[in-house]
Enzyme design. Structure first.
Site, PDB file in Angstrom:
ATOM      1  N   LYS A   4       0.839  -1.188   0.000  1.00  0.00           N
ATOM      2  CA  LYS A   4       0.000   0.000   0.000  1.00  0.00           C
ATOM      3  C   LYS A   4       0.882   1.249   0.000  1.00  0.00           C
ATOM      4  CE  LYS A   4      -4.034   1.843   2.469  1.00  0.00           C
ATOM      5  NZ  LYS A   4      -4.949   1.626   3.602  1.00  0.00           N
TER       6      LYS A   4
ATOM      7  N   GLU B 159     -18.708  -5.380  10.784  1.00  0.00           N
ATOM      8  CA  GLU B 159     -19.617  -4.613  11.640  1.00  0.00           C
ATOM      9  C   GLU B 159     -20.655  -5.496  12.322  1.00  0.00           C
ATOM     10  OE1 GLU B 159     -17.841  -1.876   8.655  1.00  0.00           O
ATOM     11  OE2 GLU B 159     -18.867  -3.817   8.510  1.00  0.00           O
TER      12      GLU B 159
ATOM     13  N   ARG C 120     -25.125  -2.019   7.906  1.00  0.00           N
ATOM     14  CA  ARG C 120     -24.838  -3.434   7.665  1.00  0.00           C
ATOM     15  C   ARG C 120     -25.152  -4.294   8.894  1.00  0.00           C
ATOM     16  NH1 ARG C 120     -18.975  -3.840   5.106  1.00  0.00           N
ATOM     17  NH2 ARG C 120     -19.962  -4.625   3.234  1.00  0.00           N
TER      18      ARG C 120
END
Length: 606
Positions: free
Chosen positions: A246, A331, A359
């Protein structure tokens, strides 16, 4: 040198030699760093997948072959390759390029995917559709990060993909060891073993029944192309394990171990005058207060879904590492785990962006509320967030909250009321609580002129007239006060109240509404089933004939843009609200609604 300008779409990309492709990768990184640091946006994810994106588009023929991206902020190189490089100067600007895949922008963007762990389910469905319709001339390719594999939905999809030997899907695992921050749990530990150990033992993917290719250097274009061609030729579901970095190619990102420049803010314009001291951000106020309360409340624990720093939990985690739980991008698990912590005698604080709590609604409803578990939900980025667009506007929470029995909901208007609400929430032991606040600065504190049974009165009429009651929800207090001043100029008596705790609807608010000629509610969430709708219902249940005007957002997906512009476009300014209220009170148009109000141009008097 091969530049972006010299390559016209994926077809032109496939005509390049390998050295030319490597030159193109460097030019893509140059463009990303220049434009994203200027406009703001997600930088680190795109820098990490430049070579992978090039290899995908050289091996597969998009859009016939369907390349799907999980967590679409990594698609900036994909946008460049598919003909949108010239528009990058408009990234995340009103009317400009979206920060996520957009079906309106390109046929190469099949899904508008900006939340994690979903892409494998899309791929499974597409592969099933191709089998049923006899479409054998196209590939389905799903790119998913290792961080997204911490989400349970990804494994539900893998379970089905593994059962589909006749439904070939190429799963490209972009393994950079992190989501927003380093990936947590057993999955990254397993992937680390695959990266560093010999292949004497099977991967978890092979144990499920999937083919496995890799690991392969995700910055070696030739190796990537070889692995992808091999995978495509297997004719069955296969995982291609790619190792990437990244922030690759941008030294500040590579050196930043916290989030590898996951996202950057727009470059500030040059200033000649001294910069004023910044006002505290909502997130920082919450984080500081929670850390301070942690000293006095040993039962308080904090949970996050792979977003420790963005949700303000860093200070609490530094002070109480054993009481902080990062569960990864999961979540649903976070909320039910919080219910378990509460049943064990603790008081969990679940910090999450408002859009991501959608969610876990079922878990909030049946795992927390049904058990009357004392869990506090703290929703950052509630209401209009702006430049991230439709998927990230946290405008659904107040509607969803109305369906949860026993849930107490607070909408603080400023830093002082946020601190107060958090203290009050942590004192609740017989059920769940929720606090919501928007993105950005909390602004100056807005003092109350009086209190009424726990509600704050922000403005009282200058006479005994009780014409209109303006009910402010959270950060809309300043807008309500401006509207009240404008209404008062027409000779009407206006009271502005901030209930602070907006659900359930306070009895005192209903009593106050019964004594006014008109009640108007103002919120930065959806009007359908939101706070205003609940207040209107409560008044009706009390037998009131008082008309109620609800000012809020239409129940539709809103394009990206500045928060203030989006609010103005939907009538959520002092000027618009005042006009609607005055017209209703004057009887000129008793059916005035937000839809009747023409938005003002940006920069106009609002």
């Amino acid at each position: 040198m091969t530049s972006i300008a010299s390559v016209h779409g994926p077809d032109g990309l496939r005509a390049l030699t390998l050295p030319q492709t490597e030159e193109l990768a460097a030019d893509i990184r140059r463009l990303l760093v220049e434009e994203v640091t200027r406009t703001g946006g997600h930088l680190g994810p795109g820098l990490g997948v430049v070579e992978l994106t090039l290899a995908l588009h050289r091996v597969f023929e998009s859009p016939r072959d369907q390349i799907l991206w999980d967590t679409g902020h990594q698609t900036y190189p994909h946008k460049i390759i598919t003909g949108r490089a010239a528009a990058f100067g408009t990234l995340r600007q009103p009317g400009g390029l979206s920060g996520y895949p957009s079906r309106a922008e390109s046929a190469h963007d099949l899904i508008e995917n900006s939340h994690a762990s979903t892409v494998l389910s899309y791929a499974d469905g597409l592969a099933k559709a191709h089998r049923l319709t006899g479409a054998t001339d196209r590939a389905v390719v799903a790119v998913i990060g290792d961080g997204a594999l911490t989400g349970g939905m990804a494994w539900e999809a893998l379970n089905n993909l593994a059962d589909g030997a006749d439904r070939p899907v190429v799963v490209v695992l972009n393994d950079n060891t992190r989501s927003y921050a380093p990936t947590v749990g057993g999955i990254p530990a397993h992937l680390a073993r695959l990266r560093t150990e010999d292949r004497s033992s099977h991967s978890v993917f092979e144990n499920l029944g999937l083919a496995y290719v890799g690991p392969v250097d995700g910055h070696d274009i030739a190796a990537l192309e070889e692995a992808l061609r091999h995978a495509a030729g297997l004719g069955r579901p296969v995982v291609v394990h790619c190792l990437t970095e990244k922030g690759r190619g941008h030294a500040p990102a590579e050196q930043d171990e916290a989030d590898r420049f996951h996202a950057v803010r727009p470059r500030p314009a040059a200033r000649t005058a001294p910069r004023p001291a910044p006002e505290p951000a909502w997130t920082d106020v919450f984080g500081e207060e929670l850390a301070a309360l942690g000293d006095r409340h040993p039962e308080v624990v904090a949970l996050t879904a792979a977003m420790l720093a963005p949700t303000g939990l860093t200070a609490f985690a530094d002070r109480f590492p054993d009481r902080t739980f990062d569960v990864g991008i999961a979540e649903q698990h976070a909320v039910t785990s919080a219910a378990g912590l509460a049943l064990g005698g603790l008081h969990p604080v679940v910090a999450v962006y408002a859009t991501f709590l959608n969610r876990a609604f079922d878990q909030m409803l049946l795992d927390v509320a049904l058990h009357r578990a004392p869990v506090t939900f703290v929703l950052d980025r509630a209401g209009v967030t702006g430049d991230d667009g439709a998927s990230h506007n946290g405008m659904w929470d107040l509607t969803l909250f109305q369906m949860v029995p026993g849930l107490r909901v607070a909408a603080p208007r400023d830093a002082a009321t946020l601190r107060r609400a958090l203290r009050e929430a942590l004192a609740v032991q017989d059920g769940p609580t929720a606090l919501r606040f928007p993105k950005g600065s909390a602004g100056p504190d807005i003092p109350a002129v009086a209190t009424l049974d726990g509600m704050d009165v922000l403005r009282r009429p200058g006479s005994y007239a009780r014409d209109v009651l303006l009910v402010s929800v959270g950060a809309m207090a300043g807008v309500c006060l401006e509207a009240a001043d404008r209404i008062a100029e027409h000779g009407f008596g206006v009271t502005v109240v901030d209930p602070r705790w907006i659900a359930p609807v306070p009895d005192a608010l209903v009593e106050l509404g019964l004594g006014h000629a008109l009640v108007a509610t103002v919120e930065d969430g959806g009007r359908s089933g939101g706070a205003g709708a609940a207040i209107s219902q409560a008044l009706a249940d009390a037998g009131a004939r008082t008309p109620v005007r609800t000012f809020g957002l239409p129940q539709r997906f809103l394009d990206h843009g500045r928060r203030d512009d989006i609010l103005a476009a939907h009538g959520l300014t002092g000027r618009h609200i005042a006009r609607a209220v005055v017209e209703a009170l004057a009887g000129r148009d008793d059916s005035v609604s937000i839809g009747d109000l023409a938005p003002q141009p940006v920069g106009a008097d609002q």
